[in-house]
Design a protein around this motif. Structure first.
Motif, short mmCIF file in Angstrom:
data_model
loop_
_atom_site.label_atom_id
_atom_site.label_comp_id
_atom_site.label_asym_id
_atom_site.label_seq_id
_atom_site.Cartn_x
_atom_site.Cartn_y
_atom_site.Cartn_z
N CYS A 123 103.44 -3.46 73.02
CA CYS A 123 102.38 -2.72 73.70
C CYS A 123 101.36 -3.65 74.34
O CYS A 123 100.74 -3.30 75.34
CB CYS A 123 101.69 -1.78 72.72
N ILE A 410 100.83 6.42 74.40
CA ILE A 410 102.20 6.48 74.92
C ILE A 410 102.59 7.94 75.08
O ILE A 410 102.30 8.76 74.21
CB ILE A 410 103.18 5.75 73.99
N LYS A 420 102.74 4.03 79.25
CA LYS A 420 101.82 3.40 78.30
C LYS A 420 100.48 3.13 78.98
O LYS A 420 100.42 2.69 80.13
CB LYS A 420 102.39 2.07 77.79
#
Length: 508
Positions: A123, A410, A420
């Motif tokens: 991420c 997300i 994202k």
């Protein structure tokens, strides 16, 4: 029919208990476990005294909203206490087909507020390219209409619960090699992964599944805590044993005409002692340790429409937020069983809501609408940010926040892409209009609608589910063939435009 269904369900329960003494003992032990007082959350159940019961203006419902009108029916501000996040469950869980008690090996984790949390390194990258670890595709390919209805990790992160359009719920165990990221060799993809493609448990319901949720204290090392609740059309709320796959008990919500009414949404309180069920202009609360038809009703007449989704504040456990298909958000006090604030302005029917880990922000998503909204609950009615995603159907499209820290958001889309957003250091709006946050990164997870996304609370593993309802398309015939009587059906299902599957992605 509702009464007959309730009698049938009751007779099934009595028969099961007579035929299976072990199940009766399991039920008694579970209800005793649920009835025991719990202080695992470590937070207070009291609402601050400054939260009042403001009157709801009747004029607000009469005003037409051609554009997004962000209005709030309360003039009081809700001050959230910055307490610690409730303690998470421990990590041991089942492994492989069946339920052998074994530990899932430790993955690379970090401590967030004193808790062990997954380190989602993928991420933090500018490019969003998770590694496909496992695909449960064969289980959903027997029929084109066997599409999924989201997926949810268990609180201890050991297994994944998936609802499906065939009225079946399936539990998939998290393989040890996926939990620790040992999936980058040929032996995994060609041999070992095939051993984990079948569900560990399958539970069949009698009607269309509306909503389902895990028991918040679920821990695979404690068999009595392994259960989840599900609500279906025309049926009472069922509590299922997630260890043996058997029905434990039912919660029957009868209306004032003594007719069984199915709940459209369900959620547990943080300590697991209460089960909240959403209906049309009503929320009914069951004591989990007391199955049957006894409940307490919270009046929701000031929030019109069907209660489609609910969420409990992780810092203030006595604050419940409910979304409706009319597009309103209602804040309820579970101590007083009353609505104390209503927020209007969500475009379209709300299908999913979720709190940030600190309880100060609320994220909402709607059906047939390409916008997710973030509300500031310290100033009710104040919109902070909006997030763009593609949602072209009426089905529930889930989104999820990074566990424990909520640094990333997300979401799935109807085109199969997973989006994202980075929520760190976002600017706050000066006026009433929210700031539109651009997508940080995205990747294509499915070739059909990605309706479910779920981030594992203890391992850097993302679960996605796909599928939607497809309708037959007309066949095209050429010249001479169009006059034949044996051309076959005029409408057929396309074979290349749907994908019903569940996938696990490594994000460590």
């Amino acid at each position: 029919m509702a009464t007959d269904g309730a009698e049938t369900d009751s007779s099934i329960m009595e028969q099961d208990e007579q035929e299976d003494p072990a199940l009766a003992a399991k039920k008694a032990a579970l209800l005793t476990f649920l009835d025991a007082p719990s202080s695992a959350n470590g937070v207070s159940d009291d609402i601050p005294e400054d939260i009042q019961n403001p009157s709801v203006s009747e004029d607000s419902d009469k005003s037409g909203i051609s554009e997004v009108n962000y209005a709030v029916q309360s003039t009081e501000q809700m001050e959230l206490i910055d307490n610690d996040i409730p303690q998470a469950c421990s990590l041991p869980g089942p492994e492989g087909d069946g339920h052998k008690k074994s530990k899932v090996p430790s993955a690379e984790c970090e401590l967030v507020n004193g808790q062990k949390a997954a380190s989602y390194k993928e991420c933090a990258k500018e490019t969003f390219a998770p590694l496909l670890a496992l695909s449960f595709e064969k289980e959903f390919q027997s029929s084109g209409d066997r599409f999924t209805k989201g997926c949810k990790w268990s609180p201890d992160g050991s297994c994944l619960l998936v609802g499906c359009n065939d009225n079946t719920l399936r539990i998939f165990n998290l393989p040890s090699r996926v939990a620790c990221g040992d999936i980058q060799d040929e032996s995994w993809f060609f041999e070992d992964s095939q051993k984990h493609t079948k569900p560990a448990l399958t539970m069949k319901e009698g009607e269309c599944i509306y909503d389902y949720t895990w028991y918040p204290g679920m821990n695979s090392s404690n068999e009595e805590s392994c259960c989840f609740a599900v609500t279906c059309r025309g049926c009472p709320v069922h509590l299922w044993d997630a260890w043996h796959g058997k029905l434990i008990c039912s919660y029957s919500p009868y209306d004032h005409l003594d007719q069984l009414v199915a709940a459209h949404s369900i959620t547990f309180s943080l300590d697991g002692s209460k089960l909240f069920c959403g209906f049309n202009k009503a929320i009914r609360v069951f004591q989990v340790s007391r199955p049957g038809r006894e409940f307490v009703e919270i009046g929701a007449k000031d929030q019109p429409g069907i209660i489609s989704c609910m969420a409990v504040n992780p810092v203030l456990p006595s604050v419940l937020v409910a979304g409706s298909y009319i597009g309103s958000l209602g804040l309820y006090s579970t101590d007083r069983n009353a609505l104390f604030c209503r927020i209007d302005g969500c475009p379209g029917g709300i299908t999913h809501i979720q709190f940030s880990s600190d309880g100060t922000k609320l994220f909402s998503g709607s059906r047939m609408n390409n916008e997710m909204l973030c509300w500031d609950l310290r100033n009710p009615g104040k919109l902070l940010w909006s997030f763009r995603r593609e949602v072209k159907t009426n089905q529930r499209i889930y989104f999820d926040l990074e566990p424990h820290s909520s640094n990333y958001l997300i979401s799935g889309t109807t085109n199969g892409t997973v989006l994202k957003w980075n929520l760190q250091d976002l600017p706050f709006p000066d006026g009433d209009e929210p700031i539109t946050i651009k997508t940080s990164a995205k990747f294509v997870a499915h070739k059909d609608c990605c309706n479910g996304v779920s981030l594992n609370p203890h391992y850097p593993v993302l679960a996605t589910s796909s599928g939607q309802r497809h309708f037959p398309e007309p066949q095209s015939f050429s010249g001479s063939e169009s006059n034949s009587e044996d051309d076959g059906p005029l409408f057929v299902y396309g074979k290349n435009n749907y994908e019903n599957s569940v996938k696990l992605w490594w994000m460590g």
